[in-house]
Write an enzyme that holds these catalytic residues in place. Structure first.
Site, PDB file in Angstrom:
ATOM      1  N   THR A 232       0.840  -1.132  -0.038  1.00 58.36           N
ATOM      2  CA  THR A 232      -0.104   0.064  -0.001  1.00 58.36           C
ATOM      3  C   THR A 232       0.874   1.239  -0.053  1.00 58.36           C
ATOM      4  O   THR A 232       2.009   1.178   0.393  1.00 58.36           O
ATOM      5  CB  THR A 232      -0.971   0.087   1.400  1.00 58.36           C
ATOM      6  OG1 THR A 232      -1.449   1.395   1.497  1.00 58.36           O
ATOM      7  CG2 THR A 232      -0.083  -0.251   2.515  1.00 58.36           C
ATOM      8  N   ASP A 233       0.367   2.409  -0.379  1.00 57.84           N
ATOM      9  CA  ASP A 233       1.044   3.719  -0.396  1.00 57.84           C
ATOM     10  C   ASP A 233       1.168   4.033   1.027  1.00 57.84           C
ATOM     11  O   ASP A 233       1.823   4.968   1.410  1.00 57.84           O
ATOM     12  CB  ASP A 233       0.303   4.843  -1.146  1.00 57.84           C
ATOM     13  CG  ASP A 233      -0.995   4.993  -0.918  1.00 57.84           C
ATOM     14  OD1 ASP A 233      -1.642   4.412   0.130  1.00 57.84           O
ATOM     15  OD2 ASP A 233      -1.782   5.909  -1.603  1.00 57.84           O
ATOM     16  N   GLU A 234       0.246   3.478   1.888  1.00 61.46           N
ATOM     17  CA  GLU A 234       0.153   3.937   3.376  1.00 61.46           C
ATOM     18  C   GLU A 234       1.732   3.926   4.133  1.00 61.46           C
ATOM     19  O   GLU A 234       1.971   4.424   5.067  1.00 61.46           O
ATOM     20  CB  GLU A 234      -0.751   3.532   4.257  1.00 61.46           C
ATOM     21  CG  GLU A 234      -2.186   3.649   3.691  1.00 61.46           C
ATOM     22  CD  GLU A 234      -3.437   3.484   4.507  1.00 61.46           C
ATOM     23  OE1 GLU A 234      -2.961   3.352   5.799  1.00 61.46           O
ATOM     24  OE2 GLU A 234      -4.506   3.378   4.076  1.00 61.46           O
TER      25      GLU A 234
ATOM     26  N   TYR B 202      -1.868  -0.471  10.932  1.00 57.89           N
ATOM     27  CA  TYR B 202      -2.053  -1.219   9.836  1.00 57.89           C
ATOM     28  C   TYR B 202      -0.805  -0.951   8.685  1.00 57.89           C
ATOM     29  O   TYR B 202      -0.281  -1.809   8.394  1.00 57.89           O
ATOM     30  CB  TYR B 202      -3.232  -0.756   8.848  1.00 57.89           C
ATOM     31  CG  TYR B 202      -3.151  -1.163   7.431  1.00 57.89           C
ATOM     32  CD1 TYR B 202      -3.348  -2.405   6.978  1.00 57.89           C
ATOM     33  CD2 TYR B 202      -3.345  -0.009   6.554  1.00 57.89           C
ATOM     34  CE1 TYR B 202      -3.202  -2.697   5.555  1.00 57.89           C
ATOM     35  CE2 TYR B 202      -3.251  -0.338   5.061  1.00 57.89           C
ATOM     36  CZ  TYR B 202      -3.240  -1.629   4.676  1.00 57.89           C
ATOM     37  OH  TYR B 202      -3.029  -1.842   3.233  1.00 57.89           O
TER      38      TYR B 202
ATOM     39  N   LYS C 170       2.186  -3.298   7.439  1.00 55.78           N
ATOM     40  CA  LYS C 170       2.382  -3.891   5.940  1.00 55.78           C
ATOM     41  C   LYS C 170       3.783  -3.070   5.659  1.00 55.78           C
ATOM     42  O   LYS C 170       4.676  -3.823   4.754  1.00 55.78           O
ATOM     43  CB  LYS C 170       1.314  -2.707   5.033  1.00 55.78           C
ATOM     44  CG  LYS C 170       0.117  -3.227   4.960  1.00 55.78           C
ATOM     45  CD  LYS C 170      -0.226  -4.580   4.353  1.00 55.78           C
ATOM     46  CE  LYS C 170       0.041  -4.650   2.704  1.00 55.78           C
ATOM     47  NZ  LYS C 170      -0.246  -5.861   2.224  1.00 55.78           N
TER      48      LYS C 170
HETATM   49  P1  NAD Z   1      -9.752  -7.146   2.014  1.00 55.82           P
HETATM   50  O1  NAD Z   1      -9.649  -7.156   3.498  1.00 55.82           O
HETATM   51  O2  NAD Z   1     -11.013  -7.046   1.136  1.00 55.82           O
HETATM   52  O3  NAD Z   1      -9.347  -8.842   1.800  1.00 55.82           O
HETATM   53  C1  NAD Z   1      -8.405  -9.473   2.481  1.00 55.82           C
HETATM   54  C2  NAD Z   1      -8.463 -10.779   2.062  1.00 55.82           C
HETATM   55  O4  NAD Z   1      -7.401 -11.699   2.822  1.00 55.82           O
HETATM   56  C3  NAD Z   1      -9.738 -11.591   2.652  1.00 55.82           C
HETATM   57  O5  NAD Z   1     -10.387 -12.329   1.668  1.00 55.82           O
HETATM   58  C4  NAD Z   1      -9.345 -12.232   3.940  1.00 55.82           C
HETATM   59  O6  NAD Z   1     -10.196 -13.533   3.995  1.00 55.82           O
HETATM   60  C5  NAD Z   1      -7.926 -12.762   3.544  1.00 55.82           C
HETATM   61  N1  NAD Z   1      -7.209 -13.121   4.680  1.00 55.82           N
HETATM   62  C6  NAD Z   1      -6.974 -12.123   5.712  1.00 55.82           C
HETATM   63  N2  NAD Z   1      -6.374 -12.800   6.794  1.00 55.82           N
HETATM   64  C7  NAD Z   1      -5.715 -14.039   6.337  1.00 55.82           C
HETATM   65  C8  NAD Z   1      -5.263 -15.048   7.043  1.00 55.82           C
HETATM   66  N3  NAD Z   1      -4.292 -15.001   7.639  1.00 55.82           N
HETATM   67  N4  NAD Z   1      -4.679 -16.030   5.955  1.00 55.82           N
HETATM   68  C9  NAD Z   1      -5.420 -16.268   4.735  1.00 55.82           C
HETATM   69  N5  NAD Z   1      -6.285 -15.116   4.098  1.00 55.82           N
HETATM   70  C10 NAD Z   1      -6.361 -14.027   5.027  1.00 55.82           C
HETATM   71  O7  NAD Z   1      -8.470  -6.559   1.579  1.00 55.82           O
HETATM   72  P2  NAD Z   1      -8.199  -5.585   0.088  1.00 55.82           P
HETATM   73  O8  NAD Z   1      -8.499  -4.274   0.057  1.00 55.82           O
HETATM   74  O9  NAD Z   1      -8.495  -6.674  -1.012  1.00 55.82           O
HETATM   75  O10 NAD Z   1      -6.790  -5.552  -0.012  1.00 55.82           O
HETATM   76  C11 NAD Z   1      -5.935  -6.823  -0.452  1.00 55.82           C
HETATM   77  C12 NAD Z   1      -4.294  -6.399  -0.276  1.00 55.82           C
HETATM   78  O11 NAD Z   1      -4.046  -5.075  -0.941  1.00 55.82           O
HETATM   79  C13 NAD Z   1      -3.830  -6.250   1.123  1.00 55.82           C
HETATM   80  O12 NAD Z   1      -2.583  -6.937   1.164  1.00 55.82           O
HETATM   81  C14 NAD Z   1      -3.754  -4.629   1.284  1.00 55.82           C
HETATM   82  O13 NAD Z   1      -2.672  -4.113   2.265  1.00 55.82           O
HETATM   83  C15 NAD Z   1      -3.564  -4.020  -0.286  1.00 55.82           C
HETATM   84  N6  NAD Z   1      -4.002  -2.949  -0.602  1.00 55.82           N
HETATM   85  C16 NAD Z   1      -5.383  -2.662  -0.528  1.00 55.82           C
HETATM   86  C17 NAD Z   1      -5.678  -1.263  -0.999  1.00 55.82           C
HETATM   87  C18 NAD Z   1      -7.099  -0.680  -0.913  1.00 55.82           C
HETATM   88  O14 NAD Z   1      -7.519   0.326  -1.495  1.00 55.82           O
HETATM   89  N7  NAD Z   1      -8.316  -1.899  -0.574  1.00 55.82           N
HETATM   90  C19 NAD Z   1      -4.791  -0.094  -1.559  1.00 55.82           C
HETATM   91  C20 NAD Z   1      -3.304  -0.903  -1.618  1.00 55.82           C
HETATM   92  C21 NAD Z   1      -3.105  -2.141  -1.209  1.00 55.82           C
HETATM   93  O1  DAU Z   2      -4.209   3.933   0.524  1.00 57.73           O
HETATM   94  C1  DAU Z   2      -4.388   2.579   0.467  1.00 57.73           C
HETATM   95  C2  DAU Z   2      -5.412   2.268   1.733  1.00 57.73           C
HETATM   96  O2  DAU Z   2      -6.485   2.661   1.223  1.00 57.73           O
HETATM   97  C3  DAU Z   2      -5.353   0.585   1.565  1.00 57.73           C
HETATM   98  O3  DAU Z   2      -3.952   0.288   2.033  1.00 57.73           O
HETATM   99  C4  DAU Z   2      -6.104   0.050   2.901  1.00 57.73           C
HETATM  100  O4  DAU Z   2      -6.216  -1.110   2.968  1.00 57.73           O
HETATM  101  C5  DAU Z   2      -7.600   0.812   2.415  1.00 57.73           C
HETATM  102  O5  DAU Z   2      -8.456   0.357   3.589  1.00 57.73           O
HETATM  103  C6  DAU Z   2      -7.389   2.226   2.177  1.00 57.73           C
HETATM  104  O6  DAU Z   2      -7.307   2.938   3.483  1.00 57.73           O
HETATM  105  P1  DAU Z   2      -8.049   4.194   3.675  1.00 57.73           P
HETATM  106  O7  DAU Z   2      -7.958   4.414   5.336  1.00 57.73           O
HETATM  107  O8  DAU Z   2      -7.559   5.515   3.122  1.00 57.73           O
HETATM  108  O9  DAU Z   2      -9.486   3.873   3.367  1.00 57.73           O
HETATM  109  P2  DAU Z   2     -11.029   4.026   4.168  1.00 57.73           P
HETATM  110  O10 DAU Z   2     -12.025   3.644   3.127  1.00 57.73           O
HETATM  111  O11 DAU Z   2     -11.241   3.253   5.572  1.00 57.73           O
HETATM  112  O12 DAU Z   2     -10.915   5.661   4.470  1.00 57.73           O
HETATM  113  C7  DAU Z   2     -10.985   6.481   3.432  1.00 57.73           C
HETATM  114  C8  DAU Z   2     -10.897   8.004   3.805  1.00 57.73           C
HETATM  115  O13 DAU Z   2     -12.070   8.182   4.524  1.00 57.73           O
HETATM  116  C9  DAU Z   2      -9.908   8.123   5.097  1.00 57.73           C
HETATM  117  O14 DAU Z   2      -9.346   9.493   5.080  1.00 57.73           O
HETATM  118  C10 DAU Z   2     -10.855   7.974   6.222  1.00 57.73           C
HETATM  119  C11 DAU Z   2     -12.162   8.604   5.756  1.00 57.73           C
HETATM  120  N1  DAU Z   2     -13.510   7.787   6.492  1.00 57.73           N
HETATM  121  C12 DAU Z   2     -13.466   6.461   6.320  1.00 57.73           C
HETATM  122  C13 DAU Z   2     -14.453   5.914   6.825  1.00 57.73           C
HETATM  123  C14 DAU Z   2     -14.794   4.524   6.810  1.00 57.73           C
HETATM  124  C15 DAU Z   2     -14.391   8.857   6.970  1.00 57.73           C
HETATM  125  O15 DAU Z   2     -14.375   9.991   6.893  1.00 57.73           O
HETATM  126  N2  DAU Z   2     -15.561   8.080   7.510  1.00 57.73           N
HETATM  127  C16 DAU Z   2     -15.738   6.677   7.577  1.00 57.73           C
HETATM  128  O16 DAU Z   2     -16.586   6.134   8.103  1.00 57.73           O
END
Ligand code: NAD
Ligand code: DAU
Length: 379
Positions: free
Chosen positions: A136-138, A185, A189
């Site tokens: 992730t970019d975080e 988180y 990561k």
């Molecule tokens: P998600 O939470 O939707 O899915 C995570 C999946 O991993 C689920 O299917 C869960 O069952 C599985 N999982 C969790 N713990 C596990 C374990 N111990 N063993 C096996 N499986 C397990 O997550 P996502 O949003 O699809 O993110 C996927 C990946 O991409 C993550 O590594 C996250 O850090 C990265 N990522 C997410 C975003 C985003 O915006 N969602 C952006 C950049 C990177």
């Molecule tokens: O940048 C990549 C990341 O983006 C991934 O690595 C994470 O897995 C993914 O969850 C996401 O993280 P964020 O924290 O940015 O996503 P989230 O959807 O939780 O929140 C987006 C923005 O909105 C953040 O600034 C927090 C705000 N927010 C979120 C929720 C859930 C609110 O204001 N209210 C809310 O209820």
């Protein structure tokens, strides 16, 4: 390359399900194994359309189960890993950091150790193998909202490509930035990214790491901003905006991330890091207003009628101010570009959630958890 066996972890989650679908459809000669523990975030309903394909297998397993993962890799002759499984929600990590360290750090280490043990025992060793870690970019921390004297953001600024983009600050996340994670988180990561690179540097494992910005699209668990708010607007429930809604996120359509993963898995250079993002920065409050406008229109309500649902609540602890990815390297070296404009992507996404209310209801009720636990008992 034909006849590859690829182990995708976290394939029942949001991004993972799009990656599994893309690979199963695009590469009928590959064997795609989806390893997922099915936590609250994992949902096999995300993959209904491809679950019967001959080149697809689901295995319910925890990535922390080193012995299990090693046996699976040996049985299936896995030659590529795309590792997405993780705990992914920042708010949960603030409440329960141990689970994040366990899954994201120890789980990744267990995947690396299993791949190492299997591949090093083969005559060809790491030849033709690949361990691709999705991050992730975080991990880079937060960017400031600096802006040129007298110019209010969003303003046009130059990324390292020399191209101009609308932005809320002059700096972007580039691959050479030092890691400065703030939440449990992102700290977990970041640690997992370091382990992946250490396995390259120490053992010569062919690894790749990518760091992507916020994804949006179908099948995202409705604890994340976009699906949560669309669902709440539909049911006229309050929209809890953290702080003043001033934080900026950089949004990418999930299928564009999946396409980037496909490209990088096949053509990326070993030991490299690539940032993935679409130069698409938005303040949360503007995203929320867009969600309200489009959802209202699609539901036949007067556009903007639901703005009174906006409720400013206590800010997230340690809330990162701004994320903005510079994906110039990926564009320059591998020719990747996002395919969808945000306006098109967000409408498509909202439409999907409105048309798939059953999926949302299932996921929010927790019923699907019980169902799949029964179905996959002992597998
Ligand atoms: P998600 O939470 O939707 O899915 C995570 C999946 O991993 C689920 O299917 C869960 O069952 C599985 N999982 C969790 N713990 C596990 C374990 N111990 N063993 C096996 N499986 C397990 O997550 P996502 O949003 O699809 O993110 C996927 C990946 O991409 C993550 O590594 C996250 O850090 C990265 N990522 C997410 C975003 C985003 O915006 N969602 C952006 C950049 C990177
Ligand atoms: O940048 C990549 C990341 O983006 C991934 O690595 C994470 O897995 C993914 O969850 C996401 O993280 P964020 O924290 O940015 O996503 P989230 O959807 O939780 O929140 C987006 C923005 O909105 C953040 O600034 C927090 C705000 N927010 C979120 C929720 C859930 C609110 O204001 N209210 C809310 O209820």
């Amino acid at each position: 390359m034909s006849n590859r066996t690829i182990l995708i972890t976290g394939g029942a989650g949001f991004i993972g399900s799009h990656v599994v679908r893309l690979f199963v459809n695009k590469y009928p000669d590959y064997r795609i194994i989806n390893l997922d523990k099915l936590t609250y975030a994992g949902n096999l309903a995300n993959l209904k359309d491809i679950e019967d394909r001959p080149n697809y297998r689901f295995v319910k397993m925890d990535i922390c189960d080193f012995e299990g993962v090693l046996a699976l890799m040996q049985d299936e002759h896995v030659d590529g890993v795309i590792h997405l499984a993780a705990e992914s929600h920042v708010d949960r990590s603030i409440k329960d950091p141990f689970t994040f360290a366990q899954t994201n750090v120890i789980g990744t280490l267990s995947m690396l150790q299993a791949a190492k043990a299997y591949w090093e025992g083969l005559p060809e060793k790491y030849e033709g193998k690949r361990f691709y870690h999705i991050s992730t970019d975080e991990v880079y921390g937060a960017l400031e909202m600096t802006h040129p004297e007298g110019i209010e953001p969003p303003f046009t600024t130059k990324a390292s490509s020399g191209e101009h983009h609308l932005a809320y600050g002059e700096k972007f996340f580039t691959e050479d930035l030092k890691y400065q994670p703030h939440s449990p988180y992102s700290a977990a990561k970041a640690s997992s990214d370091h382990f992946v690179r250490a396995f390259h540097d120490t053992y010569g494992m062919p690894t790749i790491v990518t760091n992507c910005s916020n994804n949006y699209g179908p099948y995202q668990f409705p604890e994340k901003l976009i699906p949560l708010f669309v669902n709440n607007i539909r049911h006229r429930k309050p929209l809890p905006v953290y702080g003043k809604g001033e934080n900026v996120r950089d949004w990418l359509y999930v299928e564009d991330h999946a396409r980037a993963i496909d490209l990088i898995f096949h053509e990326g250079k070993v030991a490299e890091t690539y940032n993935i993002g679409g130069f698409n920065e938005w303040k949360n409050i503007d995203i929320v207003k867009t969600l309200i406008r489009v959802t209202d229109r699609l539901l036949g309500r007067p556009e903007g009628a639901d703005e009174d649902l906006i409720t400013f609540v206590t800010d997230r602890a340690g809330h990162d101010l701004r994320y903005a990815i510079d994906s110039t390297k990926l564009q320059r070296e591998l020719g990747w570009e996002p395919s969808l404009q945000f306006e098109e992507g967000i409408e498509k996404t909202i439409r999907w959630y409105l048309e798939n209310q059953d999926w949302l209801d299932n996921v929010t009720s927790g019923e699907y958890q019980k169902y799949y636990e029964e179905m996959y008992k002992g597998r």
